[in-house]
Design a protein around this motif. Structure first.
Motif, PDB file in Angstrom:
ATOM      1  N   GLN A   1       0.855  -1.187   0.000  1.00  0.00           N
ATOM      2  CA  GLN A   1       0.000   0.000   0.000  1.00  0.00           C
ATOM      3  C   GLN A   1       0.887   1.232   0.000  1.00  0.00           C
ATOM      4  O   GLN A   1       1.893   1.268   0.711  1.00  0.00           O
ATOM      5  CB  GLN A   1      -0.880   0.036   1.269  1.00  0.00           C
ATOM      6  CG  GLN A   1      -1.605  -1.259   1.571  1.00  0.00           C
ATOM      7  CD  GLN A   1      -2.692  -1.558   0.572  1.00  0.00           C
ATOM      8  OE1 GLN A   1      -3.352  -0.633   0.097  1.00  0.00           O
ATOM      9  NE2 GLN A   1      -2.868  -2.831   0.221  1.00  0.00           N
ATOM     10  N   PHE A   2       0.497   2.224  -0.773  1.00  0.00           N
ATOM     11  CA  PHE A   2       1.256   3.471  -0.748  1.00  0.00           C
ATOM     12  C   PHE A   2       0.343   4.632  -1.088  1.00  0.00           C
ATOM     13  O   PHE A   2      -0.809   4.432  -1.484  1.00  0.00           O
ATOM     14  CB  PHE A   2       2.443   3.408  -1.711  1.00  0.00           C
ATOM     15  CG  PHE A   2       2.070   3.377  -3.171  1.00  0.00           C
ATOM     16  CD1 PHE A   2       1.659   2.197  -3.782  1.00  0.00           C
ATOM     17  CD2 PHE A   2       2.148   4.532  -3.948  1.00  0.00           C
ATOM     18  CE1 PHE A   2       1.327   2.181  -5.134  1.00  0.00           C
ATOM     19  CE2 PHE A   2       1.812   4.513  -5.302  1.00  0.00           C
ATOM     20  CZ  PHE A   2       1.397   3.323  -5.899  1.00  0.00           C
ATOM     21  N   GLN A   3       0.866   5.841  -0.892  1.00  0.00           N
ATOM     22  CA  GLN A   3       0.090   7.046  -1.157  1.00  0.00           C
ATOM     23  C   GLN A   3       0.845   7.965  -2.089  1.00  0.00           C
ATOM     24  O   GLN A   3       2.042   8.169  -1.930  1.00  0.00           O
ATOM     25  CB  GLN A   3      -0.140   7.822   0.149  1.00  0.00           C
ATOM     26  CG  GLN A   3      -1.333   7.351   0.938  1.00  0.00           C
ATOM     27  CD  GLN A   3      -1.588   8.286   2.101  1.00  0.00           C
ATOM     28  OE1 GLN A   3      -1.328   9.485   2.004  1.00  0.00           O
ATOM     29  NE2 GLN A   3      -2.071   7.725   3.186  1.00  0.00           N
TER      30      GLN A   3
ATOM     31  N   VAL B   1       4.950   7.193   1.116  1.00  0.00           N
ATOM     32  CA  VAL B   1       4.164   8.402   0.877  1.00  0.00           C
ATOM     33  C   VAL B   1       4.977   9.321  -0.010  1.00  0.00           C
ATOM     34  O   VAL B   1       6.149   9.592   0.280  1.00  0.00           O
ATOM     35  CB  VAL B   1       3.827   9.116   2.203  1.00  0.00           C
ATOM     36  CG1 VAL B   1       3.098  10.415   1.940  1.00  0.00           C
ATOM     37  CG2 VAL B   1       2.997   8.204   3.102  1.00  0.00           C
TER      38      VAL B   1
ATOM     39  N   ASN C   1       0.244  11.853  -3.632  1.00  0.00           N
ATOM     40  CA  ASN C   1      -0.574  13.064  -3.563  1.00  0.00           C
ATOM     41  C   ASN C   1      -1.858  12.847  -2.760  1.00  0.00           C
ATOM     42  O   ASN C   1      -2.938  13.279  -3.146  1.00  0.00           O
ATOM     43  CB  ASN C   1      -0.911  13.571  -4.974  1.00  0.00           C
ATOM     44  CG  ASN C   1       0.312  14.196  -5.629  1.00  0.00           C
ATOM     45  OD1 ASN C   1       1.219  14.661  -4.935  1.00  0.00           O
ATOM     46  ND2 ASN C   1       0.347  14.198  -6.942  1.00  0.00           N
ATOM     47  N   GLY C   2      -1.710  12.105  -1.664  1.00  0.00           N
ATOM     48  CA  GLY C   2      -2.817  11.941  -0.748  1.00  0.00           C
ATOM     49  C   GLY C   2      -3.795  10.843  -1.120  1.00  0.00           C
ATOM     50  O   GLY C   2      -4.761  10.592  -0.402  1.00  0.00           O
ATOM     51  N   ARG C   3      -3.591  10.190  -2.249  1.00  0.00           N
ATOM     52  CA  ARG C   3      -4.511   9.141  -2.663  1.00  0.00           C
ATOM     53  C   ARG C   3      -3.844   7.775  -2.444  1.00  0.00           C
ATOM     54  O   ARG C   3      -2.636   7.643  -2.626  1.00  0.00           O
ATOM     55  CB  ARG C   3      -4.844   9.335  -4.133  1.00  0.00           C
ATOM     56  CG  ARG C   3      -6.022   8.487  -4.600  1.00  0.00           C
ATOM     57  CD  ARG C   3      -6.234   8.621  -6.086  1.00  0.00           C
ATOM     58  NE  ARG C   3      -6.705   9.953  -6.477  1.00  0.00           N
ATOM     59  CZ  ARG C   3      -6.936  10.299  -7.741  1.00  0.00           C
ATOM     60  NH1 ARG C   3      -6.732   9.436  -8.709  1.00  0.00           N
ATOM     61  NH2 ARG C   3      -7.352  11.510  -8.042  1.00  0.00           N
ATOM     62  N   ALA C   4      -4.645   6.791  -2.063  1.00  0.00           N
ATOM     63  CA  ALA C   4      -4.093   5.467  -1.756  1.00  0.00           C
ATOM     64  C   ALA C   4      -4.003   4.612  -3.016  1.00  0.00           C
ATOM     65  O   ALA C   4      -4.894   4.660  -3.870  1.00  0.00           O
ATOM     66  CB  ALA C   4      -4.963   4.774  -0.712  1.00  0.00           C
ATOM     67  N   TYR C   5      -2.953   3.870  -3.126  1.00  0.00           N
ATOM     68  CA  TYR C   5      -2.740   2.970  -4.259  1.00  0.00           C
ATOM     69  C   TYR C   5      -2.186   1.647  -3.732  1.00  0.00           C
ATOM     70  O   TYR C   5      -1.709   1.564  -2.607  1.00  0.00           O
ATOM     71  CB  TYR C   5      -1.713   3.538  -5.244  1.00  0.00           C
ATOM     72  CG  TYR C   5      -2.131   4.809  -5.942  1.00  0.00           C
ATOM     73  CD1 TYR C   5      -2.697   4.757  -7.219  1.00  0.00           C
ATOM     74  CD2 TYR C   5      -1.928   6.053  -5.352  1.00  0.00           C
ATOM     75  CE1 TYR C   5      -3.057   5.926  -7.884  1.00  0.00           C
ATOM     76  CE2 TYR C   5      -2.285   7.217  -6.000  1.00  0.00           C
ATOM     77  CZ  TYR C   5      -2.848   7.151  -7.265  1.00  0.00           C
ATOM     78  OH  TYR C   5      -3.197   8.294  -7.921  1.00  0.00           O
ATOM     79  N   THR C   6      -2.191   0.654  -4.612  1.00  0.00           N
ATOM     80  CA  THR C   6      -1.568  -0.623  -4.282  1.00  0.00           C
ATOM     81  C   THR C   6      -0.621  -1.019  -5.408  1.00  0.00           C
ATOM     82  O   THR C   6      -0.918  -0.811  -6.585  1.00  0.00           O
ATOM     83  CB  THR C   6      -2.632  -1.737  -4.138  1.00  0.00           C
ATOM     84  OG1 THR C   6      -3.625  -1.302  -3.225  1.00  0.00           O
ATOM     85  CG2 THR C   6      -2.006  -3.017  -3.618  1.00  0.00           C
TER      86      THR C   6
ATOM     87  N   ARG D   1       4.744  12.913  -2.766  1.00  0.00           N
ATOM     88  CA  ARG D   1       3.987  14.044  -3.301  1.00  0.00           C
ATOM     89  C   ARG D   1       4.736  14.625  -4.491  1.00  0.00           C
ATOM     90  O   ARG D   1       5.958  14.650  -4.502  1.00  0.00           O
ATOM     91  CB  ARG D   1       3.860  15.152  -2.254  1.00  0.00           C
ATOM     92  CG  ARG D   1       2.939  14.792  -1.147  1.00  0.00           C
ATOM     93  CD  ARG D   1       2.474  16.004  -0.342  1.00  0.00           C
ATOM     94  NE  ARG D   1       1.312  15.609   0.429  1.00  0.00           N
ATOM     95  CZ  ARG D   1       0.072  15.654  -0.019  1.00  0.00           C
ATOM     96  NH1 ARG D   1      -0.181  16.147  -1.215  1.00  0.00           N
ATOM     97  NH2 ARG D   1      -0.929  15.231   0.727  1.00  0.00           N
TER      98      ARG D   1
END
Lengths: 112, 194, 1014
Positions: C22-24, C98, C26-31, C100
């Motif tokens: 799991q990672f983020q 995380v 720009n504030g959105r979660a992704y896998t 950005r």
């Protein structure tokens, strides 16, 4: 970081050494007989060549010995190191000699 | 499969055993200055310590593990440290003076001026390599090799006693600094003090 | 991102599908998966827009898959461990990552800076300089606004909690780059037993092999790479370093590497050192640094979805991500066809637009065989789309380089571009070697090596895997032979299972290339939509043309005018295209336009790695005496003197510096105090010519000093300036103990050794440093004798038997000691020297013995006040390298009867001037006012409006004297010695001045009676 070949210890990292300015400048004898100009030449005037430069280095973090070096101020490359009083490398005689300082003709130094 | 994502090199690379550190503060250390070209002098000196008297940087004769035995450390072409068992500095200095006789020489007791630092363990060479620019591989710096160099910003004399045993001669006032750097260097392999 | 837009291929790639991360962003979660980079994971999630550009804030996508990525910079991690400007193509995915975007405010989807793009015609190259710097006022107005929207990332605002270490490493051979050439070189060298270090910047070794569908030694290329690494790791003298970038080729074949050791691992599994800086000194270096594909320069070539063809292959084959389903491949060489093959194999629609009349090599032939449609002699003149590419405008390019025929539009969601390759010659160039332009390959290739480096593989012009394998193998063997001349087998012999010939790769024809620096556009370069050359710095072809119109012709000038090649990118993808355009416009050959000299660092290096472990308290060695622990236990405050930690003062509860110092000073003046003087430099001078040496290096005479006596000496440099001082004791006919200042000890020893070794080798003298051997307690004050007599029975302390400035040996507290009766306070004083191993014991014994006399430890501040009251100088405080003994009023010390270093200078016309700055005492008219040290002494009266105000000198030392109950100061003032009694004005920083009267600096006890007081 350069590699410097200490004549006593062999090639070592530059961080073990301390630079000691131009080499081969004999201290004049009978200083009281010198003019201010002659003495000033000895104290202040250095050759600052572009190219091969006769230098003094000391293996400070090592054997503690001062030695001569011939280094190219353009490339940093060392063209040889030799003990004080020993014969300089062949390249030494090929280097461009700086113009003789004013005092040099009358100032006799101790043999190196 | 990318091998290192499962078994990170960083972790696998860790030294298997901690660095062992031993500070020997009590040893007799005598500085000898004299003419290296005087063969008779060197022979006499050799007789005093019962070891060959080294004439170049690479050699550090020693007769076994620290404490009870002697070392002669080449510190310069006319400069040596004799390291001897604790308490015998006066006797050693006297013997060296006698060996030199009327020749120009200098014998100085510096037992309190230096500390012998022993580093051992499989990590020893790698730990030293963090602050020492010498090539400490066996092919370049074999057992018995010796050199004046630096460990970080402390000038030291360094010699190899065994494959993974090194000794350093450290100025007393630098001991705290060297210990601090050793601690900083061993966060991964660990450190143990004897 | 919904699953429906996932671009992850169902199989393949070097990712571990069982490990979801799991990672983020720009504030959105992704896998993503283990083995992904941040870039591949985002691409797999369909996130095409990943960045905004620096100047125009244009939407940008991934151009590349590796270190050459110019767009996709992120601020990686948060808080104290954040790192700015990481290429997401180099950031390994890790659980909880995380990131950005930089340059985007407030977000990459809606970026206020986009308005720069709307006005982009108004801000061409040089615009900032011309407009904002037009006047100071204009710049002040614009600066804040520009700063708010520019810059690259953010520095962390809190201290970095991580540790970074450094190592020296030595090897016969360093191989930089672990692609096929580098692996071959390392294998060839390693099997001889040579000491080899192989490093590669990527997360795993293999380079292009990991993206290739060819076979090596009969194995799929990635699998062969794994085997090769395994074989190398099994060799005891070979070290393989991945995630390790060789960022600098320094002098004498020192190559500096930085190894990223932690950021790819989850917190809790990270090693102690986040990064490691390797300083590798190898006898020989093989540079197998590969090549970077160049983009093609056409209108709107920066749209997301325009991607290097090699990156397309890499995302598909290495990461199992399909960057687009409907692709156009635009190429001017055969290599571009590899992407077409990869796309086709992954199930995408693909059309190739080839600027050449026909494909000419093996890849082209394979594409033909695979039935891929090729539009020959055609180019993409413009990409279309708003936030990502939706179509490519294609037109025929004639042999004359002009557009012909009618443009057509090919809808697409991916535009792969391949404009040739640029050899990665950065390290070669850093080594001092000069690159040579190769017309056939349209790239700079390594020239003759300036150091012990040789280049092999793609960076040396190899265009096929077969060439790279052979070149690497040959370079590895040649390097070993050069590293160890005469030794065919350095160490252990190769085992039978090890490779004994170059890796076998099928022959291939690389085909030709049609150099194409700027794709023509129907509207001409200045009116066409932007045709980007340097993506990171937003430099377009029209900027280069503008630079030429304004008279810039050399690449170095154009670079500075347009910012091409600046930033963290350093022109990896853009420089050669830029030079090609420049050459084309100027009608010159590329080498005539110049070649950029690459300097370290290849990629940015963190300050943490550069600093290593030498931080904070360990930045400089902290030297301590053997009594240090006692000072700490007594609550002493410390002062740095050179590398030493010296007790500054010993505050009692409630005391500040001044209260403590006043107490300590009065204790010494009226009772007894102790100073740890162990830090003073001490040199044992032995030999029949010892006195002769002292006569040379000190300005006063030493021949007649009796054994057992001490003398103060001033040491001059050859310019006659005081550079050290101290008391030297004659211990024997041929033995002296020289004291130097605490900070000057090493300098003095080097100075003496230099004269002895270079000028006076005939002198029979040996110098031995004994600073650390002796612990010195200065026992000072009228009660000092009484204390010492309690501890030492074998010395007669009567003044007649043991007078001032003499030395005795005796037993103090059971320890053999050298006792020197010298004084820096003016009071009766005994300096007790014992071997430092006994130092603490003797110090403590002295304190016990002194309890009945109120014995008081004092620090350097009290020492300064005591000596200040007596007018004793401190070299380095009251002198600054421009002060002679005459200037100090100590001219009488200079022996008339002998020469010494620096003596002749004292009669030089300049040195003999009577208006030189000379040391005087200063007594302020207001006795309660303590002048600030360093304050300027005015040459005349303070007069408002006199500008500049002539200065006559400055205050060197200034204290409150508790003994005298008033302030005292010393100053260097022009002609001061002949102006005693005159009043001077001393400037204060508040613009006012204070008045003081020049006086003898000996403020207290001018007849020197205190040294015998008891």
């Amino acid at each position: 970081m350069l590699i410097i070949d200490c004549p006593f210890c062999g090639p070592r990292a530059e961080s073990e050494f301390a630079y000691g300015g131009e080499g081969g400048i004999a201290r004049p004898l009978a200083t009281e007989t010198l003019t201010d100009e002659q003495w000033g030449d000895y104290v202040f005037m250095r050759s600052n060549p572009k190219g091969l430069h006769h230098e003094q280095w000391r293996h400070a973090s090592g054997c503690g010995k001062w030695f001569n070096a011939l280094r190219d101020t353009l490339t940093y490359r060392f063209h040889g190191t030799w003990k004080i009083g020993a014969e300089p490398p062949e390249a030494f005689t090929r280097r461009v000699q700086p113009a003789a300082p004013v005092g040099e003709t009358v100032v006799e130094g101790l043999a190196r | 499969m990318p091998a290192d994502t499962l078994m990170p090199i960083a972790i696998a690379d860790l030294a298997p055993a901690p660095l062992r550190v031993r500070w020997s503060r009590q040893q007799a250390i005598v500085n000898f200055r004299g003419d290296p070209a005087d063969a008779a002098l060197l022979q006499a000196l050799s007789g005093v310590v019962g070891l060959p008297w080294p004439t170049r940087a690479a050699d550090c004769p020693n007769d076994g593990p620290a404490d009870a035995h002697h070392r002669v450390v080449w510190a310069g072409p006319d400069d040596w440290f004799v390291i001897a068992p604790a308490g015998c500095q006066s006797a050693m200095a006297k013997s060296l003076r006698e060996a030199a006789g009327s020749r120009h020489h200098a014998v100085t007791d510096v037992s309190s001026g230096y500390v012998v630092l022993g580093l051992s363990g499989p990590a020893a060479a790698e730990v030293l390599a963090q602050g020492c620019p010498l090539d400490l591989h066996q092919r370049s710096f074999a057992v018995g090799a010796s050199a004046g160099t630096h460990f970080f910003k402390a000038s030291v004399w360094l010699w190899r006693v065994q494959d993974d045993v090194f000794e350093l001669l450290v100025r007393s006032s630098f001991a705290g600094y060297v210990q601090e750097m050793l601690e900083r260097c061993t966060l991964e392999c660990g450190i143990e003090s004897d | 991102m919904s699953a429906s837009t996932s671009r992850r291929l169902p199989q393949g790639g070097r990712i571990d599908r069982s490990r979801h991360l799991q990672f983020q962003f720009n504030g959105r979660a992704y896998t993503g998966y283990e083995g992904d980079t941040l870039a591949s994971a985002l691409l797999a999630a369909g996130q095409t827009l990943v960045a905004r550009s620096w100047k125009y804030h244009r939407p940008r996508g991934l151009l590349a898959a590796g270190v050459e990525e110019p767009n996709a910079l992120v601020q990686l991690f948060e808080g104290e461990r954040t790192v700015p400007n990481v290429r997401m193509t180099e950031a390994s995915l890790v659980e909880g990552l995380v990131a950005r975007s930089i340059h985007a405010s407030p977000s990459i989807d809606f970026d206020l800076g986009t308005m720069n793009g709307w006005f982009s015609r108004l801000i061409p190259a040089g615009f900032y300089y011309k407009t904002f710097m037009a006047s100071q006022a204009a710049w002040h107005f614009f600066e804040r606004r520009i700063r708010a929207v520019s810059g690259l990332g953010h520095s962390p605002t809190v201290p970095d909690p991580d540790r970074y270490d450094k190592r020296f490493a030595h090897a016969d051979l360093l191989v930089v780059g672990a692609g096929l050439a580098g692996l071959s070189a390392a294998l060839a060298a390693g099997r001889t037993g040579a000491r080899v270090i192989l490093c590669d910047e990527q997360s795993e070794a293999g380079g292009w092999l990991l993206s290739s569908d060819e076979t090596v030694d009969g194995l799929p290329a990635p699998q062969w790479a794994d085997h090769a690494v395994e074989a190398l790791r099994a060799m005891p003298e070979v070290r393989v370093l991945t995630r390790t970038t060789a960022f600098g080729y320094q002098d004498n074949d020192l190559v500096t590497l930085v190894e990223k050791r932690a950021d790819h691992l989850p917190v809790g599994h990270q090693p102690a050192y986040r990064e490691r800086l390797w300083r590798v000194r190898a006898r020989q270096v093989v540079l197998a640094t590969g090549a970077h594909e160049r983009p093609l320069v056409f209108a709107r070539n920066d749209l997301p979805g325009v991607m290097l063809a090699s990156a397309v292959s890499t995302y598909i084959r290495r990461y199992a991500v399909l960057p687009g389903c409907n692709a156009v491949v635009f190429t001017n060489q055969d290599a571009g066809y590899d992407a077409a093959l990869a796309l086709k194999a992954a199930g995408a629609q693909v059309i190739v637009v080839d600027a050449r009349p026909a494909p000419s090599g093996s890849l082209g032939a394979r594409a033909n065989a695979a039935g891929i449609e090729v539009l020959a002699s055609q180019v993409v003149t413009e990409a279309q789309g708003s936030r990502r590419v939706s179509a490519a405008v294609v037109q025929t390019l004639g042999a004359d380089g002009r557009l012909a025929g009618i443009a057509r539009t090919l809808p697409c969601d991916l535009l792969a571009v391949s404009g040739g390759v640029s050899a990665v010659i950065h390290l070669h160039s850093q080594a001092g070697s000069k690159a040579v332009w190769n017309e056939e390959l349209a790239t700079f290739l390594p020239g003759p090596p300036a150091q012990s480096e040789r280049s092999a593989g793609a960076c040396a012009g190899a265009r096929t895997l077969r060439e790279a394998a052979h070149a690497g193998w040959t370079a590895g063997l040649a390097a070993v032979a050069a590293a160890r001349p005469g030794a065919s087998q350095v160490g252990s012999s190769a085992s039978a299972s090890e490779q004994n010939q170059p890796p076998e790769v099928a022959p291939a024809d690389p085909g030709d290339i049609r150099p194409l620096w700027l794709v023509p556009h129907p509207q001409g370069p200045s009116r066409a939509p932007k045709q980007f050359v340097d993506f990171q710095n937003d430099v377009s072809a029209s900027d280069l043309l503008l630079a030429v119109r304004e008279g810039f012709e050399n690449i170095e000038h154009v670079k500075r005018y347009t910012a091409m090649g600046f930033g963290t990118d350093q022109g990896k993808t853009g420089n050669i295209n830029g030079m090609g355009i420049l050459a084309q416009v100027l009608g010159k050959a590329i080498p005539q336009v110049g070649t950029t000299t690459f300097r370290p660092n290849y990629t940015p290096v963190t300050f943490g790695a550069l600093a290593g472990l030498e931080l904070g308290d360990a930045f400089e060695p902290m030297r301590t005496t053997q009594i240090h622990a006692w000072h700490v236990a007594q609550g002493a405050r410390f002062e740095d003197v050179g590398q030493w930690k010296r007790p500054w003062y010993y505050p009692r509860p409630g005391e500040d510096l001044h209260a403590a110092v006043n107490r300590e000073v009065l204790a010494v003046r009226h009772g007894v105090g102790t100073l740890d003087a162990s830090t003073l430099g001490k040199i044992d001078v032995q030999g029949p010519d010892a006195a002769t040496l002292l006569n040379w290096v000190y300005c006063n005479d030493w021949s007649k000093l009796e054994v057992g006596k001490a003398r103060y000496g001033l040491m001059l440099d050859e310019n006659g300036m005081v550079f050290d001082d101290g008391v030297t004791v004659r211990l024997g006919e041929h033995q002296f103990l020289m004291h130097t200042t605490t900070a000057g000890a090493a300098r003095v020893l080097a100075w003496l050794e230099r004269w002895l070794q270079t000028e006076w080798p005939h002198l029979k003298v040996y110098l031995t440093t004994v600073t650390d051997h002796w612990a010195t307690t200065a026992l000072a004050g009228p009660k000092s004798r009484a204390v010492l007599e309690k501890l030492c029975a074998d010395v007669d302390f009567s003044d007649s038997s043991f007078p001032f400035m003499s030395a005795r040996e005796g037993t103090v507290a059971g320890v053999r000691a050298r006792i020197f009766r010298i004084s820096f306070s003016g009071e009766r004083c005994y300096e007790i020297n014992v071997p430092s191993a006994d130092g603490l014991r003797v110090w403590e014994a002295i304190h016990r013995a002194g309890t009945e006399f109120g014995i008081t430890p004092y620090g350097t501040e009290t020492m300064h006040v005591l000596r200040g009251e007596k007018g004793f100088i401190i070299v380095g405080q009251d002198t600054d390298g421009s002060v002679t003994p005459v200037d100090l009023g100590m001219g009488a010390m200079v022996a008339k009867t002998k020469d010494c270093l620096g003596k002749r200078s004292l009669t030089r016309s300049d040195t003999a001037r009577s208006d030189r700055k000379q040391l005087v005492g200063l007594l302020t008219d207001d006795p309660d006012f303590v002048l600030p040290e360093g304050a300027q002494v005015l040459a005349g009266e303070w007069a408002q409006g006199t500008d500049p105000v002539p200065m006559a000198g400055h205050v060197t030392s200034s204290y409150w004297s508790p003994t005298l109950g008033r302030s005292i100061a010393m100053a260097l003032i022009k002609g001061g010695l002949s102006r005693m009694g005159e009043r001077v004005h001393v400037a204060m920083k508040d613009g006012h001045s204070r008045t003081a009267v020049m006086a003898s600096p000996v403020f207290y006890d001018p007849k020197a009676e205190r040294q015998n007081a008891s």
